[in-house]
Every structure is written in structure tokens, then in C-alpha cells.
Write an enzyme that holds these catalytic residues in place. Structure first.
Site, mmCIF file in Angstrom:
data_model
loop_
_atom_site.group_PDB
_atom_site.id
_atom_site.type_symbol
_atom_site.label_atom_id
_atom_site.label_comp_id
_atom_site.label_asym_id
_atom_site.label_seq_id
_atom_site.Cartn_x
_atom_site.Cartn_y
_atom_site.Cartn_z
ATOM 1 N N SER A 51 1.871 -9.742 -0.450
ATOM 2 C CA SER A 51 1.708 -8.247 -0.422
ATOM 3 C C SER A 51 1.723 -7.600 0.742
ATOM 4 O O SER A 51 1.835 -6.394 0.709
ATOM 5 C CB SER A 51 0.059 -8.061 -0.985
ATOM 6 O OG SER A 51 -0.793 -8.789 -0.449
ATOM 7 N N GLU A 88 -9.786 5.868 3.099
ATOM 8 C CA GLU A 88 -10.597 4.901 3.646
ATOM 9 C C GLU A 88 -9.415 3.783 3.946
ATOM 10 O O GLU A 88 -8.408 3.763 3.384
ATOM 11 C CB GLU A 88 -11.486 4.145 2.806
ATOM 12 C CG GLU A 88 -10.963 3.420 1.626
ATOM 13 C CD GLU A 88 -9.976 3.682 0.758
ATOM 14 O OE1 GLU A 88 -9.883 5.316 0.558
ATOM 15 O OE2 GLU A 88 -9.306 3.317 0.177
ATOM 16 N N LYS A 104 0.701 -1.303 0.098
ATOM 17 C CA LYS A 104 0.035 0.069 -0.216
ATOM 18 C C LYS A 104 0.844 1.312 0.059
ATOM 19 O O LYS A 104 0.461 2.322 -0.484
ATOM 20 C CB LYS A 104 -0.927 0.040 1.271
ATOM 21 C CG LYS A 104 -1.893 -1.156 1.213
ATOM 22 C CD LYS A 104 -3.137 -0.757 0.175
ATOM 23 C CE LYS A 104 -4.252 -1.735 0.184
ATOM 24 N NZ LYS A 104 -5.084 -1.647 -1.195
#
Lengths: 257, 391
Positions: B372, B106, B84
Site C-alpha cells: 500500500s 487528519e 491514499k
């Protein structure tokens, strides 16, 4: 010609402005909605904006979000709202505009929706998450049935957007008075008036102002510049919290506009 | 810049946001051409994020499964512990250039919220993160991390109280404060240009993987596997290989199984619709209302999926499948024990697919799986599921 266009033409000739109350269909029940539409008309509403409940109303503030949740809990759907409008048409010919998010319409199927909305006697559509850029298909099916597709402008709109939206809209231009969601605080009159002037410079179509109008004084100030005033959240709140004061409030809005 | 991927994508948002999206698209297009932006972004990815992340040959896992050779793309080793950060930093730099004062975002699992709070602290912007109450409970550690980083974390107690409601609330905030605020959307979803922009900022994953596998094996892999919530880690990995002869698998959250209705498998159990800014696959009822979702992993617990994934599926380019909660939990433990790497529950879904795929393949086949994120954030949650009391 569409009932909405007729109405604004007539009002203009008489030097009057449209009072456009909003209620959420099915809040607290569809039977109550039928009564409320007639009550609103009786209190002088020129057009009635009927909200269709949706699980994710991203343009709405807390009052209308909660109203949608209540209606959904009672099983209210777009199909049932259309049936309710059809039932009302035996009693009233007041113009009715549906305010619905796009996905329920998309899921219904655009052609089928336009047929059924026309059959029910719906006069126009406001779809807050569908800017004209993405609305080609909806415009096509609605136009075929003479249903108005009402698009929105906002304080952030550029000249280019004002031209594009004014061209695409039918019935009227819906000017969102504030940068924000339904029920938020209204900005100073001067800002609203300035924007209305910019819109009038490119179109002769009627302009109604909504989002944030609550008190009769506000409605009066807005009505001086616009052709119509939409009042939503505060009516929805009163329906649930102060049903007795509702009529008096509606009449005071009507007088102000 | 195109707004659609086939019939998917678009810009389905209130008019108030259209000028902001146009401004964002223009600014994004500008920085793509600008060498100084590229240099600043690349140097941060290197010195701050810790890129390139390793491509690690998981020998014990490969042997344990007894088939294909498995490589892990170690996004879990980035600063903040998940992919991210690539996107959040890219958007934070962009917002700063656009003169915005404030970032909002969010978050579901909390990883994107932490990444955005980190980016905001790094470039010196105010930050507010929206998070559903249910997710705040599942990911209490990340809530505190965001607050430590100086972000305000705002609870979203309405709707299903998960990621989709946090997105609604972010969009409402953005609509209200659009002049001063940039919305850092965390995945390849939402209105144009987000799906394209987020993919671009995440494409570093695939570009590195390509270089690294060529160096290690002298050839491209046979399979790429990644989990798909919104789908940003998958798009980031897949994008550089789309024109190559490489099979790709996206893994959705199967929750308690498709029949149970408690899942977030949009392709297996959903249909086309328009939601939160774009047209894609989504979980909805017959009346077009959005259904509640379930997954053991908050980051995959979402009713829709990036529009480019919908397009790649339709084009037959990527195969989409799902892993259930139980399969993901098993993979979570398997990787921990065979390799000493605790994966995020999201990434464990991709590993669960690898556990099904690898044993049936010959030993010379190569699978790259995108790891990830790291699993520290999930340790408490997994303990609770296993009925173990810690602390």
C-alpha cells in the site's frame, strides 16, 4: 409526567425562563460535584446538566475537554456518576439531565442503563453524538422509564431536520447556538432569534439554547427568545480557576435569565 | 445508499454535521452518475497518480519463502507514495464541485495528509492537516512535505496525541467551518457516506488487480492480503473480489502482542462500540472509554476499524489476523533485501502475514499482497529502533 416538562409548564405560566448550568461530573471530584449541584440549585438553577467524562469528547471545546481528562484521571465512570445522582436524590429533587457521549451508554447496555438511570433519579439525557436517526433503541428504553431524550438542533439544520428533531425530542429542544464546539463565540442575537422562530413554527415544545453563552448580558438576550439558557464552559472554568467568584457569577446569570 | 453494513456503520455525529453529510452524500451520488467527473478523475489517476500501478511478480521473495507465488500490487509507486492519493484526489475533486473553499484532514503516518495537501494544491483549495504530536515526531519528514505543499499542519497535543485525536480535532474544525470546508476523511471509517465513498475511490486497486492477474495468470488469485488500519487499502483491493472464490486476509497491528495490551488489533482484542461517527469494533475499557493503542506503524495505530470490515468478518468472508511490531520489522527488511523494495511499515504487516502463509502453500497457489505504500517515510524511524544514527 416528567419533572422537566412540569418545570417548563410552570415557568411558562409564571413568564419565567429556565437557567440550566452545566458541570462536569467528577471535576475536580465527585464529592465536589455533589456540593456543586446543591450550590447550583441554591443559586437558582432550574435544571442541572451533568457531564459524563469521555476520552474523546468531539463536540466539546478545550475547557470541557480538560475537565473530562481531570475527571477520567480520578477514575470517574458513567456508573459512578449514576451513583452520585442517586446520592443527591436524598437531598434535592432538582431535575438532572446527563450529557454523555453514546459509547459509554452503549457499553453499559441500553436496558441496564435506563433501569439504573431511572433508579438513580436521572430526568433526561443529552447525547451529542446520537442524532434521532440513530437513537431508536435509546428512545425506546428511555421512554419506558419516563426519562427525557433531548435532541439538538444547530444553525445548519434544514427545515426537514427541524421537524424530525422537534418530533423526536422530549423535555425540550436543545438549540446549539453556534456552528462549532462548546465554549466558542456566540453569534449575533438576531441569528439565534431567527432560528428559534423557525423552530417555534413547527413545535410547541420548550427550547433551550446552549454552547457559547458566557456573560450575563448574553444570557439575558438569549432568554428573551428562548425558554431556557444553558451555560457550561464558563462555569466549568470558574469552578477550577475562581471558585470564590462562582456564586456571584451564578447569581448574576440567574438574575439575567 | 445504505447507511449500515449489517449492524455496523451509521451516522453518529453531532446534529450540526448531519446536513453536511447529507449534502456530501447527495453530491457523491451525483458524481457517480456523471460522466465528466469519472473522466476527470480517471485521467488524473492515469496522468498524475501514475495508474495503473504494476502488479509485480516477486520472484525472489517467492523463492525465498519457498511456497506460493507472490504478487505485489505496487501502490507504493503512485505519486506521493501510497494508495491514499486515490481517495484524496477523488474527494478534492468532489469538494471543488461542491463549491468548498478549504480541505481539512487528519493524518497518522502522514501519507493521507500528504495526499490531501497534494490534492488541495492540484485543485487550488486551502488545506489544513491535523496530526497528533506523537505522530509528528515519528513522521517529521511528512510534516515538512505537507508544509512544502502549502498546507498548514496543526499539532494535536491532547488525548493520546495520535490519529484518533487528530480525527476528533478534524471533526471539531469541520463542525465549526462546515459551510466552507470539506473534511477529507482518509479511510473507510466515520459517519456515512465516508465508508462507502472512500471504498469507491479506492476500488480502482482491486479493479486493476483483477485485470492484471487475469492477464498474467489467466485466473484469479487464491489469496488477497492487505494491512488494516482503518482499512481503505484492504477494502480497495477486496471489493472487486467479494463475490469470487478468493480467500482474503486483513492484517491488523499486533504491536508488542495482544497480551501486552500494547497493540491496535481491534478484532483480536476489542469489542463492538460507537466511535467517531460509526458503530464498529474498537478497543475500549469496561466503561466505554477508548483505550490507547500501540503500533510501530503510525498508520495502523488506531482504536477502531472500518465498519464494512466488521461486517465482512462477521459474515466470515474475510479472515482477520495481526502481525506484531517485530514481525513487521522483519518483513520490512526481508522485502528490502530480496526485492529491492522498501515497503511502508503499514504494508510490512501484510507482508509479515504472507511470510507465514506462503511457505505452507504449494507452488501453484497465488497470493496478491497490497503493497500500500513505500517505506521512505519510515527509514529514519526504523534506524532509531535499530539504534543506528543517521544524519
Amino acid at each position: 409526567m416528567n419533572r422537566i416538562e412540569n418545570l417548563f409548564r410552570e415557568l411558562r405560566q409564571r413568564g419565567r425562563k429556565a437557567f440550566i448550568p452545566y458541570i462536569m461530573a467528577g471535576d475536580p471530584s465527585l464529592r465536589r460535584t455533589r456540593e456543586l449541584v446543591l450550590l447550583l440549585e441554591g443559586c437558582g438553577a432550574d435544571i442541572i446538566e451533568l457531564g459524563v467524562p469521555f476520552t474523546d469528547p468531539l463536540a466539546d471545546g478545550p475547557v470541557i475537554q480538560r475537565a473530562a481528562e481531570r475527571a477520567l484521571r480520578r477514575g470517574v465512570t458513567l456508573r459512578k456518576v449514576l451513583q452520585t445522582v442517586a446520592g443527591l436524590r436524598k437531598k434535592t429533587s432538582v431535575p438532572i439531565v446527563l450529557m454523555t457521549y453514546f459509547n459509554p451508554v452503549f457499553r453499559y447496555g441500553l436496558e441496564a442503563f435506563a433501569d439504573d438511570a431511572f433508579g438513580a433519579g436521572v430526568d433526561g439525557l443529552i447525547v451529542p453524538d446520537l442524532p434521532p436517526d440513530e437513537a431508536r433503541d435509546l428512545i425506546r428504553v428511555a421512554r419506558r422509564k419516563g426519562i427525557a431524550t433531548i435532541f439538538l438542533l444547530a444553525p445548519t439544520s434544514t427545515e426537514e431536520r427541524i421537524r424530525l428533531v422537534s418530533r423526536a425530542t422530549t423535555g425540550f429542544v436543545y438549540y446549539v447556538s453556534l456552528t462549532g464546539i462548546t465554549g466558542a463565540e456566540l453569534p449575533p442575537d438576531s441569528e439565534i432569534v431567527r432560528m428559534i422562530k423557525r423552530i417555534r413554527a413547527v413545535t410547541e415544545k420548550p427550547i433551550a439554547v446552549g454552547f457559547g453563552v458566557k456573560r450575563p448580558e448574553e444570557a439575558k438576550a438569549v432568554a428573551e427568545a428562548a425558554d431556557g439558557v444553558v451555560v457550561g464552559s464558563s462555569i466549568v472554568r470558574m469552578i477550577n480557576e475562581d471558585a470564590e467568584g462562582l456564586q456571584r457569577y451564578l447569581r448574576s446569570l440567574r438574575r439575567a435569565i | 445508499m445504505k447507511r449500515y453494513f449489517g449492524i455496523y456503520g451509521g451516522r453518529y455525529v453531532p446534529e450540526t454535521l448531519i446536513p453536511a453529510l447529507e449534502e456530501l452524500e447527495a453530491a457523491f451520488r451525483e458524481v457517480l452518475k456523471e460522466r465528466s467527473f469519472r473522466e476527470e478523475f480517471d485521467s488524473l489517476l492515469r496522468d498524475y497518480v501514475g495508474r495503473p500501478t504494476p502488479l509485480y511478480h516477486a520472484r525472489r521473495l517467492s523463492t525465498h519463502l519457498g511456497g506460493a507465488k507472490i504478487y505485489l500490487k505496487r501502490e507504493d509507486l503512485t505519486h506521493t507514495g501510497a494508495h491514499k492519493i486515490n481517495n484524496a484526489l477523488g474527494q478534492a475533486l468532489l469538494a471543488k464541485r461542491m463549491g468548498k473553499k478549504r480541505l481539512i484532514a487528519e493524518t497518522g503516518a502522514g501519507q493521507h495528509g500528504v495526499a490531501t495537501a497534494t490534492g488541495a494544491a492540484l485543485v487550488g483549495l486551502e488545506c489544513e492537516i491535523y496530526m497528533g504530536s506523537e505522530d509528528m515526531e515519528r513522521q517529521a519528514l511528512n510534516v515538512f512535505r505537507m508544509r512544502l505543499l502549502g498546507a498548514e499542519v496543526t499539532e494535536v497535543p491532547i488525548g493520546s496525541r495520535t490519529l484518533k485525536d487528530a480525527i476528533n480535532e478534524s471533526l471539531r474544525d469541520w463542525t465549526t467551518n462546515v459551510r466552507t470546508t470539506h473534511y477529507v476523511l482518509g479511510t473507510v471509517f466515520g459517519p456515512h457516506p465516508y465508508p462507502t465513498m472512500v471504498r469507491e475511490f479506492q476500488s480502482v486497486i482491486g479493479k486493476e488487480t483483477r485485470r492484471q492477474i487475469l492477464r498474467a495468470e489467466g485466473r484469479l488469485p487464491d489469496y488477497l492480503v492487505a494491512c488494516v488500519g482503518g482499512g481503505s487499502n484492504a477494502m480497495g483491493l477486496f471489493h472487486s473480489f467479494l463475490k469470487d472464490d478468493v480467500e482474503m486476509v486483513g492484517v491488523e497491528a499486533g504491536g508488542k502482542g495482544i497480551e501486552s495490551g500494547l497493540h491496535a488489533a481491534r478484532f483480536a482484542g476489542g469489542s463492538v462500540g460507537v466511535f467517531q461517527g460509526c458503530k464498529s469494533y474498537l478497543l475500549q475499557d469496561d466503561d466505554g472509554n477508548i483505550l490507547g493503542t500501540h503500533s510501530v506503524s503510525a498508520g495502523l495505530d488506531y482504536a477502531s476499524v472500518g465498519p464494512e470490515h466488521a461486517f465482512l468478518r462477521e459474515a466470515g468472508r474475510v479472515r482477520y489476523t495481526y502481525a506484531t511490531d517485530d514481525e513487521a520489522l522483519e518483513a520490512f527488511e526481508t522485502l528490502s533485501r530480496t526485492e529491492g523494495i522498501i515497503p511502508a511499515l503499514e504494508s510490512a504487516h501484510a507482508l509479515a502475514e504472507v511470510m507465514k502463509l506462503a511457505p505452507g502453500l504449494p507452488g501453484d497457489r497465488i497470493i496478491v499482497v497490497n503493497l500500500s505504500g513505500r517505506g521512505d517515510k519510515d527509514v529514519e524511524h526504523v534506524a532509531r529502533i535499530k539504534g543506528v544514527r543517521i544524519g
